[in-house]
Design a protein around this motif. Structure first.
Motif, PDB file in Angstrom:
ATOM      1  N   GLU A  83       0.819  -1.218   0.000  1.00  0.00           N
ATOM      2  CA  GLU A  83       0.000   0.000   0.000  1.00  0.00           C
ATOM      3  C   GLU A  83       0.849   1.262   0.000  1.00  0.00           C
ATOM      4  N   SER A  84       1.990   1.211   0.709  1.00  0.00           N
ATOM      5  CA  SER A  84       2.823   2.406   0.806  1.00  0.00           C
ATOM      6  C   SER A  84       3.470   2.762  -0.529  1.00  0.00           C
ATOM      7  N   HIS A  85       3.485   1.812  -1.470  1.00  0.00           N
ATOM      8  CA  HIS A  85       4.072   2.081  -2.784  1.00  0.00           C
ATOM      9  C   HIS A  85       3.006   2.197  -3.873  1.00  0.00           C
ATOM     10  N   LYS A  86       1.772   2.353  -3.448  1.00  0.00           N
ATOM     11  CA  LYS A  86       0.674   2.500  -4.421  1.00  0.00           C
ATOM     12  C   LYS A  86       0.848   3.769  -5.256  1.00  0.00           C
ATOM     13  N   LYS A  87       1.395   4.801  -4.641  1.00  0.00           N
ATOM     14  CA  LYS A  87       1.611   6.055  -5.370  1.00  0.00           C
ATOM     15  C   LYS A  87       2.593   5.836  -6.523  1.00  0.00           C
ATOM     16  N   GLN A  88       3.694   5.100  -6.220  1.00  0.00           N
ATOM     17  CA  GLN A  88       4.653   4.810  -7.286  1.00  0.00           C
ATOM     18  C   GLN A  88       4.015   3.939  -8.373  1.00  0.00           C
ATOM     19  N   HIS A  89       3.160   3.011  -7.948  1.00  0.00           N
ATOM     20  CA  HIS A  89       2.433   2.178  -8.906  1.00  0.00           C
ATOM     21  C   HIS A  89       1.642   3.060  -9.862  1.00  0.00           C
ATOM     22  N   ASP A  90       0.873   3.974  -9.302  1.00  0.00           N
ATOM     23  CA  ASP A  90       0.015   4.829 -10.124  1.00  0.00           C
ATOM     24  C   ASP A  90       0.831   5.741 -11.027  1.00  0.00           C
ATOM     25  N   GLU A  91       1.963   6.248 -10.516  1.00  0.00           N
ATOM     26  CA  GLU A  91       2.803   7.132 -11.330  1.00  0.00           C
ATOM     27  C   GLU A  91       3.391   6.377 -12.515  1.00  0.00           C
ATOM     28  N   ASN A  92       3.824   5.161 -12.271  1.00  0.00           N
ATOM     29  CA  ASN A  92       4.416   4.376 -13.363  1.00  0.00           C
ATOM     30  C   ASN A  92       3.363   3.949 -14.383  1.00  0.00           C
ATOM     31  N   ILE A  93       2.174   3.636 -13.900  1.00  0.00           N
ATOM     32  CA  ILE A  93       1.082   3.309 -14.822  1.00  0.00           C
ATOM     33  C   ILE A  93       0.734   4.532 -15.665  1.00  0.00           C
ATOM     34  N   GLU A  94       0.783   5.704 -15.059  1.00  0.00           N
ATOM     35  CA  GLU A  94       0.498   6.933 -15.804  1.00  0.00           C
ATOM     36  C   GLU A  94       1.551   7.157 -16.886  1.00  0.00           C
ATOM     37  N   THR A  95       2.807   6.821 -16.568  1.00  0.00           N
ATOM     38  CA  THR A  95       3.873   6.916 -17.577  1.00  0.00           C
ATOM     39  C   THR A  95       3.564   6.007 -18.769  1.00  0.00           C
ATOM     40  N   ILE A  96       3.097   4.797 -18.467  1.00  0.00           N
ATOM     41  CA  ILE A  96       2.753   3.842 -19.531  1.00  0.00           C
ATOM     42  C   ILE A  96       1.529   4.326 -20.309  1.00  0.00           C
ATOM     43  N   ASN A  97       0.549   4.860 -19.600  1.00  0.00           N
ATOM     44  CA  ASN A  97      -0.637   5.412 -20.271  1.00  0.00           C
ATOM     45  C   ASN A  97      -0.234   6.473 -21.286  1.00  0.00           C
ATOM     46  N   THR A  98       0.624   7.388 -20.834  1.00  0.00           N
ATOM     47  CA  THR A  98       1.053   8.496 -21.690  1.00  0.00           C
ATOM     48  C   THR A  98       1.873   7.989 -22.875  1.00  0.00           C
ATOM     49  N   ALA A  99       2.767   7.046 -22.601  1.00  0.00           N
ATOM     50  CA  ALA A  99       3.646   6.535 -23.656  1.00  0.00           C
ATOM     51  C   ALA A  99       2.859   5.811 -24.745  1.00  0.00           C
ATOM     52  N   THR A 100       1.809   5.088 -24.343  1.00  0.00           N
ATOM     53  CA  THR A 100       1.045   4.289 -25.308  1.00  0.00           C
ATOM     54  C   THR A 100      -0.170   5.023 -25.855  1.00  0.00           C
ATOM     55  N   GLY A 101      -0.535   6.119 -25.180  1.00  0.00           N
ATOM     56  CA  GLY A 101      -1.730   6.838 -25.613  1.00  0.00           C
ATOM     57  C   GLY A 101      -3.012   6.149 -25.207  1.00  0.00           C
ATOM     58  N   VAL A 102      -2.908   5.212 -24.259  1.00  0.00           N
ATOM     59  CA  VAL A 102      -4.070   4.464 -23.761  1.00  0.00           C
ATOM     60  C   VAL A 102      -4.168   4.696 -22.255  1.00  0.00           C
ATOM     61  N   TYR A 142       8.103  -4.486  -6.709  1.00  0.00           N
ATOM     62  CA  TYR A 142       7.196  -4.540  -7.866  1.00  0.00           C
ATOM     63  C   TYR A 142       6.811  -3.150  -8.380  1.00  0.00           C
ATOM     64  N   TYR A 143       6.386  -2.279  -7.465  1.00  0.00           N
ATOM     65  CA  TYR A 143       5.828  -0.989  -7.889  1.00  0.00           C
ATOM     66  C   TYR A 143       6.889   0.079  -8.123  1.00  0.00           C
ATOM     67  N   ASP A 144       7.866   0.130  -7.202  1.00  0.00           N
ATOM     68  CA  ASP A 144       8.847   1.206  -7.274  1.00  0.00           C
ATOM     69  C   ASP A 144       9.995   0.852  -8.208  1.00  0.00           C
ATOM     70  N   ASP A 145      10.271  -0.447  -8.359  1.00  0.00           N
ATOM     71  CA  ASP A 145      11.396  -0.874  -9.194  1.00  0.00           C
ATOM     72  C   ASP A 145      10.925  -1.481 -10.521  1.00  0.00           C
ATOM     73  N   ALA A 146      10.352  -2.681 -10.448  1.00  0.00           N
ATOM     74  CA  ALA A 146      10.003  -3.402 -11.683  1.00  0.00           C
ATOM     75  C   ALA A 146       9.091  -2.576 -12.588  1.00  0.00           C
ATOM     76  N   LEU A 147       8.030  -2.035 -12.012  1.00  0.00           N
ATOM     77  CA  LEU A 147       7.077  -1.275 -12.826  1.00  0.00           C
ATOM     78  C   LEU A 147       7.699   0.014 -13.355  1.00  0.00           C
ATOM     79  N   CYS A 148       8.593   0.582 -12.562  1.00  0.00           N
ATOM     80  CA  CYS A 148       9.285   1.798 -12.996  1.00  0.00           C
ATOM     81  C   CYS A 148      10.176   1.508 -14.206  1.00  0.00           C
TER      82      CYS A 148
END
Length: 699
Positions: free
Chosen positions: A290-309, A337-343
């Motif tokens: 839970e404490s790394h949920k913010k990093q999860h969301d930030e990295n997902i946003e990076t992927i959203n922006t990169a793919t346009g989805v 997972y969230y701060d490293d792999a997903l990043c």
């Protein structure tokens, strides 16, 4: 033994002071009738002479006064007052010497009396004022000093429980401790300050811990569920490994410590989440996730922006993964997972999807817009990435390491690509488009035609290549092969005659680069076919630089018998031909021609190496030697006149006689036929014999 008068007088004179002290004791204890008992006949003989004469002063003025002050101070605490009252039901103070004492003065509560004893050699009477009466009062259960210390720290206990109540959201927290069992096992110093130890120290550090830890709602919820009795129990356990431990049992918080109390402050940083029972994932793991949920969301946003989805999600079966991990990795799985792999995978996707071709293929391959992270002990590297069931799957080994490799994993290599060619190949071809354009510009300039194109059947070439060559086919074809071809054509077509012949031979204005499956073929070859220039290489793609020096001229087809190289060589020697014929004209007085039939007669009959230099052989060698012969012999007027008559056609012919039945023995002979000078040779060798052949005998 009777008491001396002087002593009795001193006792009498000091009696008022004794009465005053007794009154103070009456008031302090709340009991009337306190008396002081001294067996003077027994006491006085034991004293020194100086003490005997002032014993009344010592006992009543000093000892009783100091004792009274002590009792007044001690009895201000109600518990102490009650204990002293219970221990002194005789309301009597007995003072007497005792030669066996180890200190100057002692106080004891015995048989309902307060017994004050001193050494016969009296000194340090004032110590009676500060002697710890509380420690001396006999009580049932806990020693009075312990009870008082606990009471003195009750306020602090309440304050810390209030902090815990606020942190947990439950105000009814209580403390339990079996002091009757605990106190006797402790050192005396710890007994007398047990209230400080438990309430002022241990409970304080625990409260700080709970306050800090329960700021996380997940932990707070689980903690309250596990401690629904809202009870904190202190226990002594000398078998624990650490000075202090915390556990949860039967809805309460259990605080245990060793007999030798130390390191109380460790309670402030004890890892509370690790002891909180939790269905499913352990609390520390859930908190880390839970404490790394913010990093999860930030990295997902990076992927959203990169793919346009905008609807990318993750899927992770923590319940299955976490039990298989080492504890240290399980406790930081959210960070991993969230701060490293997903990043790192987000950076990878961002970089690769900057290329529209990659982006398009990636989105087509990962249509569910989902990233799955899972453990796979069978993979050979720490992390792998693949596309499976329209999802991007990240897999890792049980021992997690090298997470950063996800940033540079070759993502295009796993993306399915429509159209046959793998995406990595398509990308490499696109990446070398500038080299293609630059080299095509050189070819256009060299040929003088903007219509020239290059065809490379990548769909048939790539499957034949090794992966290392296939993945850099754009470099090999555009940056290497086409570059060397452009250099070749630029050099060769600088000659206008060659350019003209080339444009005729490549009438389709097309260059085709392809693979040839012939083990005996050279690494690279060239041929002109069907109006196109074909560049052919083996699948090993070795020695591409050979293309720059392929014999374009020698291989170029031209009309007629002669090759382009032969024609160019003949053209190159035209000036020399004119010079030699000019010499003949001056020597004979007539202009002579070299019959063009010579070329088509000789060319097919000589070796390929000689065909390329036929102009040199015929003009620079044969004609030169013949000219010298004619010039030398025609210097004689008679010969000149005869030569003029016999060569009325003013034509010179060179030819080869390859007939094996020929009777010609000399390498070259000169004949005169129908007014023509005919030079016949058996081969394009020994040409110098033409200079010395005696044609005068034929005139």
């Amino acid at each position: 033994m009777s008491v001396p008068l002087s002593v009795r007088k001193n006792i009498r004179d000091a009696q008022p002071k004794c009465d005053e002290a007794l009154q103070k004791i009456n008031d302090a204890t709340g009991k009337e009738g306190w008396t002081c008992e001294v067996d003077w006949p027994t006491v006085v003989p034991q004293l020194s002479d100086s003490d005997k004469n002032r014993i009344g002063t010592i006992y009543f003025d000093d000892a009783m006064e100091y004792l009274a002050r002590n009792l007044v101070r001690t009895c201000k605490i109600e518990t102490s007052k009650e204990a002293i009252s219970e221990a002194t039901n005789n309301n009597k103070i007995v003072i007497r010497p005792n030669a066996k004492l180890k200190s100057n003065w002692t106080v004891a509560f015995a048989n309902g009396d307060i017994v004050v004893e001193h050494l016969p050699n009296i000194s340090s009477v004032s110590t009676l004022e500060y002697m710890d009466l509380v420690a001396l009062v006999p009580t049932e259960g806990l020693p009075l000093s312990v009870r008082l210390n606990l009471e003195n720290n009750n306020k602090r206990k309440d304050e810390e429980l209030e902090i815990i109540g606020t942190a947990t959201g439950h105000e009814e927290w209580i403390i339990e401790a079996d002091f009757d069992s605990i106190i006797p096992k402790l050192a005396k110093s710890d007994q007398d300050r047990i209230g400080n130890i438990y309430y002022d120290d241990a409970l304080c550090y625990l409260a700080r811990n709970i306050k800090r830890t329960l700021q996380n709602e997940t932990i707070k919820e689980a903690f309250n569920e596990a401690t629904n009795e809202h009870k904190i129990t202190f226990q002594l356990n000398d078998k624990i490994a650490q000075p202090w431990t915390i556990s949860i049992k039967d809805g309460g918080l259990i605080i245990q410590h060793k007999v030798a109390i130390s390191s109380i402050s460790t309670l402030e940083y004890f890892d509370l989440p690790t002891i909180i029972p939790s269905p499913g994932l352990p609390i520390p793991v859930r908190v880390n996730i839970e404490s790394h949920k913010k990093q999860h969301d930030e990295n997902i946003e990076t992927i959203n922006t990169a793919t346009g989805v905008e609807d990318w999600t993750t899927e992770i079966d923590f319940d299955t993964i976490v039990p298989q991990l080492e504890k240290s990795e399980a406790l930081r799985i959210g960070a991993i997972y969230y701060d490293d792999a997903l990043c790192y995978i987000a950076r990878n996707i961002k970089r690769n999807c900057a290329n529209e071709t990659t982006k398009e293929a990636f989105l087509e391959g990962v249509q569910d817009h989902k990233i799955i992270i899972r453990l796979n002990p069978k993979i050979k590297s720490p992390w792998t990435v693949k596309i499976e069931n329209n999802c991007l799957v990240l897999e890792h080994l049980k021992a997690i390491s090298s997470v950063s490799t996800l940033e540079y994993f070759d993502l295009p290599s796993i993306i399915p690509s429509p159209g046959g060619l793998p995406l990595t190949v398509r990308l490499n071809i696109e990446a070398n488009k500038k080299s293609y354009d630059d080299n095509m510009e050189i070819i256009h300039t060299a040929t003088g035609s903007e219509e020239f194109i290059v065809e490379i059947p990548f769909d048939t070439i790539v499957p034949q290549l090794a992966p290392s060559e296939a993945n850099r086919i754009g470099n090999l074809m555009y940056d290497d092969a086409l570059c060397y071809l452009a250099r070749n054509l630029k050099r060769v077509l600088a000659d206008e005659s060659v350019k003209e012949a080339f444009l005729e031979a490549v009438s389709e204005k097309k260059v085709i680069i392809n693979i040839i499956n012939d083990a005996k073929a050279p690494n690279w070859s060239m041929k002109f076919k069907d109006g196109a220039l074909h560049i052919l290489g083996k699948k090993e793609m070795n020695s591409i630089s050979q293309i720059e020096y392929l014999d374009t001229i020698g291989l170029m087809p031209v009309p007629g018998v002669l090759s382009l190289e032969a024609k160019l060589n003949i053209a190159k020697n035209q000036e020399r031909k004119a010079e030699e014929l000019e010499k003949v004209a001056k020597a004979t007085g007539n202009e002579y021609l070299l019959d063009d039939s010579v070329w088509e007669d000789i060319y097919p009959k000589i070796e390929p190496s000689d065909q390329k230099r036929i102009g040199n052989l015929v003009i620079d060698d044969a004609l030169c030697y013949l000219t010298r012969n004619i010039v030398r012999r025609c210097a004689d007027e008679m010969v000149k006149e005869a030569f003029d008559e016999i060569t009325s056609a003013r034509t010179i012919v060179f030819k080869l006689d390859k007939d094996p039945k020929s009777k010609q023995k000399e390498a070259w002979i000169i004949e005169f036929k129908d007014g023509v000078v005919v030079c016949t040779g058996k081969a394009m060798a020994s040409l110098s014999t033409l200079e010395y052949f005696d044609f005068e005998k034929l005139l």
